[in-house]
Write a protein that holds these residues in place. Structure first.
Motif, short mmCIF file in Angstrom:
data_model
loop_
_atom_site.label_atom_id
_atom_site.label_comp_id
_atom_site.label_asym_id
_atom_site.label_seq_id
_atom_site.Cartn_x
_atom_site.Cartn_y
_atom_site.Cartn_z
N GLN A 82 0.78 -1.09 -0.03
CA GLN A 82 -0.15 0.00 0.04
C GLN A 82 0.79 1.08 0.11
OE1 GLN A 82 -3.09 -1.31 -1.21
NE2 GLN A 82 -3.73 0.58 -0.02
N THR A 83 0.84 2.03 -0.89
CA THR A 83 1.62 3.20 -1.22
C THR A 83 0.94 4.65 -1.38
OG1 THR A 83 3.12 1.72 -2.37
CG2 THR A 83 3.42 3.96 -2.65
N ASP A 84 1.41 5.52 -1.04
CA ASP A 84 0.73 6.90 -1.13
C ASP A 84 1.59 7.36 -2.36
OD1 ASP A 84 0.17 9.37 -1.33
OD2 ASP A 84 0.84 9.95 1.07
N PRO A 85 0.80 7.59 -3.61
CA PRO A 85 1.36 7.87 -4.82
C PRO A 85 1.96 9.22 -4.67
CG PRO A 85 -0.59 7.18 -5.30
CD PRO A 85 -0.63 7.25 -3.88
N ALA A 86 1.19 10.41 -4.01
CA ALA A 86 1.56 11.83 -3.85
C ALA A 86 2.97 11.78 -3.05
CB ALA A 86 0.44 12.49 -3.14
N ARG A 87 3.10 10.98 -1.95
CA ARG A 87 4.44 11.13 -1.44
C ARG A 87 5.36 10.44 -2.19
NH1 ARG A 87 5.54 8.49 4.56
NH2 ARG A 87 7.40 9.22 4.97
N LEU A 88 5.07 9.38 -2.78
CA LEU A 88 6.48 8.78 -3.75
C LEU A 88 6.86 9.64 -4.72
CD1 LEU A 88 7.81 6.25 -4.48
CD2 LEU A 88 5.90 5.46 -5.77
N LEU A 89 5.70 10.33 -5.38
CA LEU A 89 5.90 11.23 -6.69
C LEU A 89 6.87 12.67 -6.45
CD1 LEU A 89 2.71 11.15 -8.58
CD2 LEU A 89 4.81 10.08 -9.28
N LYS A 90 6.40 13.10 -5.06
CA LYS A 90 7.28 14.14 -4.63
C LYS A 90 8.58 13.86 -4.21
CE LYS A 90 3.05 16.66 -2.83
NZ LYS A 90 2.38 17.17 -1.71
N SER A 91 8.75 12.63 -3.68
CA SER A 91 9.98 12.11 -3.31
C SER A 91 11.11 11.74 -4.55
CB SER A 91 10.04 10.69 -2.68
OG SER A 91 11.27 10.07 -2.66
N ILE A 92 10.26 11.17 -5.61
CA ILE A 92 10.96 11.03 -6.94
C ILE A 92 11.39 12.34 -7.50
CG2 ILE A 92 10.81 10.33 -9.29
CD1 ILE A 92 8.84 8.18 -8.10
N ALA A 93 10.57 13.49 -7.64
CA ALA A 93 10.92 14.84 -7.90
C ALA A 93 12.04 15.25 -7.43
CB ALA A 93 9.64 15.65 -7.97
N ALA A 94 12.16 15.39 -5.95
CA ALA A 94 13.01 15.82 -5.32
C ALA A 94 14.32 15.20 -5.52
CB ALA A 94 12.76 15.72 -3.72
N SER A 95 14.37 13.93 -5.75
CA SER A 95 15.57 13.17 -5.83
C SER A 95 16.24 13.61 -7.29
CB SER A 95 15.45 11.81 -5.69
OG SER A 95 14.55 11.21 -7.08
N PHE A 96 15.47 13.99 -8.04
CA PHE A 96 15.84 14.20 -9.63
C PHE A 96 16.14 15.77 -9.92
CE2 PHE A 96 15.73 14.17 -14.40
CZ PHE A 96 16.52 12.90 -14.54
N ARG A 97 15.46 16.75 -9.12
CA ARG A 97 15.72 18.13 -9.18
C ARG A 97 17.23 18.61 -9.25
NH1 ARG A 97 11.78 21.77 -8.70
NH2 ARG A 97 10.54 20.27 -7.53
N LEU A 115 -3.64 11.70 -2.94
CA LEU A 115 -4.02 10.98 -3.87
C LEU A 115 -4.55 9.65 -3.34
CD1 LEU A 115 -1.17 11.43 -6.82
CD2 LEU A 115 -3.63 12.44 -6.67
N PRO A 116 -5.61 8.82 -4.06
CA PRO A 116 -5.64 7.45 -3.55
C PRO A 116 -4.58 6.58 -3.01
CG PRO A 116 -7.22 8.03 -5.45
CD PRO A 116 -5.86 9.21 -5.29
N MET A 117 -4.74 5.90 -2.21
CA MET A 117 -3.74 4.95 -1.80
C MET A 117 -3.55 3.79 -2.92
SD MET A 117 -1.89 5.79 0.90
CE MET A 117 -1.22 4.34 1.51
N LEU A 118 -2.61 3.00 -3.34
CA LEU A 118 -2.64 2.14 -4.40
C LEU A 118 -1.70 1.00 -3.95
CD1 LEU A 118 -2.35 4.22 -7.62
CD2 LEU A 118 -4.65 3.28 -6.58
N SER A 119 -1.97 -0.08 -4.17
CA SER A 119 -1.13 -1.29 -4.21
C SER A 119 -0.01 -1.15 -5.20
CB SER A 119 -1.85 -2.54 -4.12
OG SER A 119 -0.81 -3.67 -4.19
N LEU A 120 1.21 -0.64 -4.93
CA LEU A 120 2.20 -0.44 -5.76
C LEU A 120 3.53 -0.97 -5.34
CD1 LEU A 120 1.74 3.39 -6.63
CD2 LEU A 120 0.93 1.41 -8.01
N ASP A 121 4.53 -1.45 -6.27
CA ASP A 121 5.97 -1.83 -6.11
C ASP A 121 6.65 -0.22 -6.03
OD1 ASP A 121 8.54 -2.26 -5.92
OD2 ASP A 121 8.23 -4.33 -6.69
N PRO A 122 7.08 0.20 -5.11
CA PRO A 122 7.27 1.74 -5.02
C PRO A 122 8.82 1.63 -5.82
CG PRO A 122 7.31 0.94 -2.70
CD PRO A 122 6.72 0.00 -3.48
N VAL A 123 9.53 0.78 -5.47
CA VAL A 123 10.90 0.77 -6.19
C VAL A 123 10.76 0.61 -7.69
CG1 VAL A 123 13.07 -0.70 -6.50
CG2 VAL A 123 12.07 -0.42 -4.36
#
Length: 225
Positions: A82-97, A115-123
């Motif tokens: 179970q993953t928070d997509p908003a948090r994951l996307l913000k983390s990805i953006a911050a790491s690439f900026r 954003l709705p919680m989703l079942s994702l492989d965050p890696v």
């Protein structure tokens, strides 16, 4: 249905062939590297030759290709949570900026706080999106580059868009952009976008591309809830 089954079998056969090929290449490559290291130890002057640098660059390309083959074969193997997509996307953006700022490329984000919680492989999702961001970065060669990441909740899941104002693609290139080993970049392996599509489809999602030459490209990802 028969066509889909046939395509899946063809993909499995292709992945098995790649796996065997990568395995057969790794062993002689390791031997070549060891022998070159021994030569350099005994005759350090050879490292000053221009040809030595060319050899090292070609070996690095082979290593990159083997890594990409492994990533391609493993793209569909997920460890969902179970993953928070908003948090994951913000983390990805911050790491690439930082790498974009170094190149003078602006990164703009439009990611909701929730954003709705989703079942994702965050890696794997991180890997897929970083592939898209690198692709966008490499498409920009002018001084006013902009990459945008946006996300929104839609019926049944979320939609993520990664866009750039780079060189864009013709219709012919768009038609084969996800095909393995198809690349128009010098030194590219042609597997990054294929891996991205595999990861998204393994999640039950879909990825599309729209592009205009000399104006830019937009990749859209739909992930189901």
């Amino acid at each position: 249905m028969q066509d889909i089954t046939c395509l899946k079998q063809q993909q499995k056969d292709f992945q098995l062939t790649l796996s065997k090929f990568a395995h057969e290449i790794r062993n002689p490559l390791a031997l070549v590297q060891s022998e070159l290291q021994m030569m350099a130890s005994s005759h350090p002057e050879i490292t000053e030759y221009r040809e030595w640098e060319d050899i090292m660059e070609n070996l690095e390309y082979i290593r990159d290709l083997l890594r990409e083959m492994t990533n391609y074969n493993n793209a569909g193997q997920l460890s969902p949570e179970q993953t928070d997509p908003a948090r994951l996307l913000k983390s990805i953006a911050a790491s690439f900026r930082p790498s974009l700022e170094y190149l003078g490329i602006s990164l703009e984000t439009n990611i909701p706080g929730h954003l709705p919680m989703l079942s994702l492989d965050p890696v794997k999702i991180r890997q897929a999106l970083l592939n898209l961001l690198r692709n966008a970065q490499e498409a920009i060669s002018h001084s006013h580059g902009i990459i945008r990441i946006s996300a929104k909740a839609v019926s049944g899941g979320i939609c993520i868009a990664v866009s750039d104002n780079g060189c864009g693609m013709t219709d012919a290139r768009q038609a084969e952009v996800f095909r393995p080993f198809v690349t128009y970049k010098s030194g590219g392996t042609g597997l990054g976008l294929s891996i991205t599509r595999q990861i998204i489809e393994a999640h039950g999602g879909k990825i599309t591309v729209q592009s205009v030459p000399d104006q830019g490209t937009v990749f859209q990802i739909f992930l189901r809830g």
